[in-house]
Design an enzyme around this catalytic site. Structure first.
Site, PDB file in Angstrom:
ATOM      1  CB  THR A  51      -0.828   0.062   1.218  1.00  0.00           C
ATOM      2  OG1 THR A  51      -1.565  -1.140   1.216  1.00  0.00           O
ATOM      3  CG2 THR A  51      -1.801   1.120   1.135  1.00  0.00           C
ATOM      4  CE1 TYR A 138       1.933  -8.958   2.824  1.00  0.00           C
ATOM      5  CE2 TYR A 138       3.395  -7.225   2.376  1.00  0.00           C
ATOM      6  CZ  TYR A 138       2.236  -7.637   2.199  1.00  0.00           C
ATOM      7  OH  TYR A 138       1.214  -7.061   1.376  1.00  0.00           O
ATOM      8  CE  LYS A 166       0.171  -7.624   4.921  1.00  0.00           C
ATOM      9  NZ  LYS A 166      -0.325  -6.390   4.195  1.00  0.00           N
ATOM     10  CB  VAL A 208      -1.397  -5.341   8.340  1.00  0.00           C
ATOM     11  CG1 VAL A 208      -0.537  -4.086   7.655  1.00  0.00           C
ATOM     12  CG2 VAL A 208      -0.818  -5.747   9.456  1.00  0.00           C
TER      13      VAL A 208
HETATM   14  O1  LIG Z   1       0.650  -2.767   2.069  1.00  0.00           O
HETATM   15  C1  LIG Z   1       0.438  -3.453   3.079  1.00  0.00           C
HETATM   16  O2  LIG Z   1       0.578  -4.148   4.126  1.00  0.00           O
HETATM   17  C2  LIG Z   1      -0.959  -4.410   2.403  1.00  0.00           C
HETATM   18  N1  LIG Z   1      -0.763  -4.487   1.037  1.00  0.00           N
HETATM   19  C3  LIG Z   1      -1.709  -5.392   0.620  1.00  0.00           C
HETATM   20  C4  LIG Z   1      -1.876  -5.218  -0.888  1.00  0.00           C
HETATM   21  O3  LIG Z   1      -1.285  -4.108  -1.333  1.00  0.00           O
HETATM   22  O4  LIG Z   1      -2.009  -6.313  -1.828  1.00  0.00           O
HETATM   23  C5  LIG Z   1      -3.221  -5.257   0.842  1.00  0.00           C
HETATM   24  C6  LIG Z   1      -3.354  -5.520   2.499  1.00  0.00           C
HETATM   25  O5  LIG Z   1      -4.296  -4.886   2.890  1.00  0.00           O
HETATM   26  C7  LIG Z   1      -2.275  -4.590   3.145  1.00  0.00           C
END
Ligand SMILES: O=C(O)C1=N[C@H](C(=O)O)C[C@H](O)C1
Length: 299
Positions: A51, A138, A166, A208
């Site tokens: 994000t 992650y 996450k 997250v």
């Molecule tokens: O940046 C994050 O942490 C997330 N990224 C995922 C994405 O961009 O696919 C989505 C998630 O909600 C959080």
């Protein structure tokens, strides 16, 4: 005190990285965004993940973003993403973020040259020792094509490589196996907005979430309802947010999200290439989601 799994509960906002019209960092907007999240009750913030457009930022910009978030977060944990493809770059980034005041790092599974599960376990063991910060794994197979086995995550938790993870995957049976095998040894945070209430009901300790940039209070409501065993009520409270998530993730995040934020009165600039502005069809979906959220706010 180093961050522990007990600190990993509640809502952590996956922050966008605001840019000015010339594409440079918008430091004031970032500071205001972090302060808004903390005031809303977020447990911490997660800058420069997907994000936050980690791949589009320079090394210096990433460290600057982390430093600004630490200054604005009032002591709440700042857990930056580390989305580098491999070990040396990921260690360099983790050490930069430690120097900038990060409480931990959220490090993506190595990708492009991913390796077998045992290689992943050894990677994170050596990575944790090299960066000197607590590490969250992650996992996001839709972006990396890498899916971790619950047994591997269990081993990573038991050897102290990770304090949490996450979980950004729609694989619910594997989610349940991760909770069963590793849920008492590390904190599982949901990264899937549509599954958030369900993940909470199944044993996640928080999330997250990207759309928390706009609606942190609403996600905290959902979290509290699900955490108290009210899955049906949590799903009902999440219904409007689901329509928003469908619109926001219709194209590569955070292009639609940043446009939505502008539509919702929170201008944060555009995205950096290769991401582009959302299509007319996506903007139409964002407009419908904004109308639904506005109507829902009156309920
Ligand atoms: O940046 C994050 O942490 C997330 N990224 C995922 C994405 O961009 O696919 C989505 C998630 O909600 C959080």
């Amino acid at each position: 005190m180093p961050l522990t799994m007990q600190d990993l509960s509640g809502l952590f906002t996956a922050l966008v990285t605001p840019f000015q019209a010339d594409g440079s960092l918008d430091r004031a907007a970032l500071t205001a965004l972090v302060e808004r999240q903390i005031a809303a009750g977020a447990a911490g913030v997660v800058p420069i993940g997907g994000t936050g457009e980690y791949p589009a930022l320079s090394r210096a910009e990433r460290a600057e973003v982390v430093r600004l978030c630490v200054e604005a977060a009032g002591g709440r944990p700042v857990i930056p993403g580390v989305l580098s493809t491999g070990f040396a770059d990921a260690v360099e980034a983790g050490r930069d973020f430690a120097a900038a005041g990060a409480a931990a790092v959220m490090t993506v599974t190595p990708y492009y040259a991913a390796g077998p599960q045992e290689g992943m376990r050894r990677y994170f063991k050596e990575y944790r020792d090299a960066v000197g910060l607590p590490v969250l794994l992650y996992e996001i197979p839709r972006r990396t094509t890498v899916a971790m086995k619950a047994e591997t995550i269990q081993a990573m938790a038991e050897d102290g490589s990770i304090i949490g993870m996450k979980y950004s995957s729609y694989d619910l049976p594997e989610f349940i196996r991760v909770i069963r095998l590793a849920g008492s040894k590390m904190a599982v945070l949901s990264g899937e907005e549509p599954l958030f209430a369900t993940h909470m009901a199944l044993g996640a300790r928080g999330g997250v979430l990207a759309t928390a940039n706009v609606y942190p209070e609403r996600w905290i409501e959902v979290l509290e309802l699900a955490g108290k065993g009210g899955l049906r009520d949590a799903l009902a409270r999440q219904a409007d947010l689901d329509e928003l998530a469908t619109a926001v993730f219709a194209e590569v995040n955070p292009g639609p999200l940043k446009r939505y934020m502008a539509m919702a009165g929170m201008p944060v600039g555009g995205v950096r290439l290769p991401l582009v502005e959302p299509s007319e069809a996506t903007v139409a979906g964002l407009s419908a989601a904004l109308a639904a959220m506005s109507a829902g706010a009156r309920r």
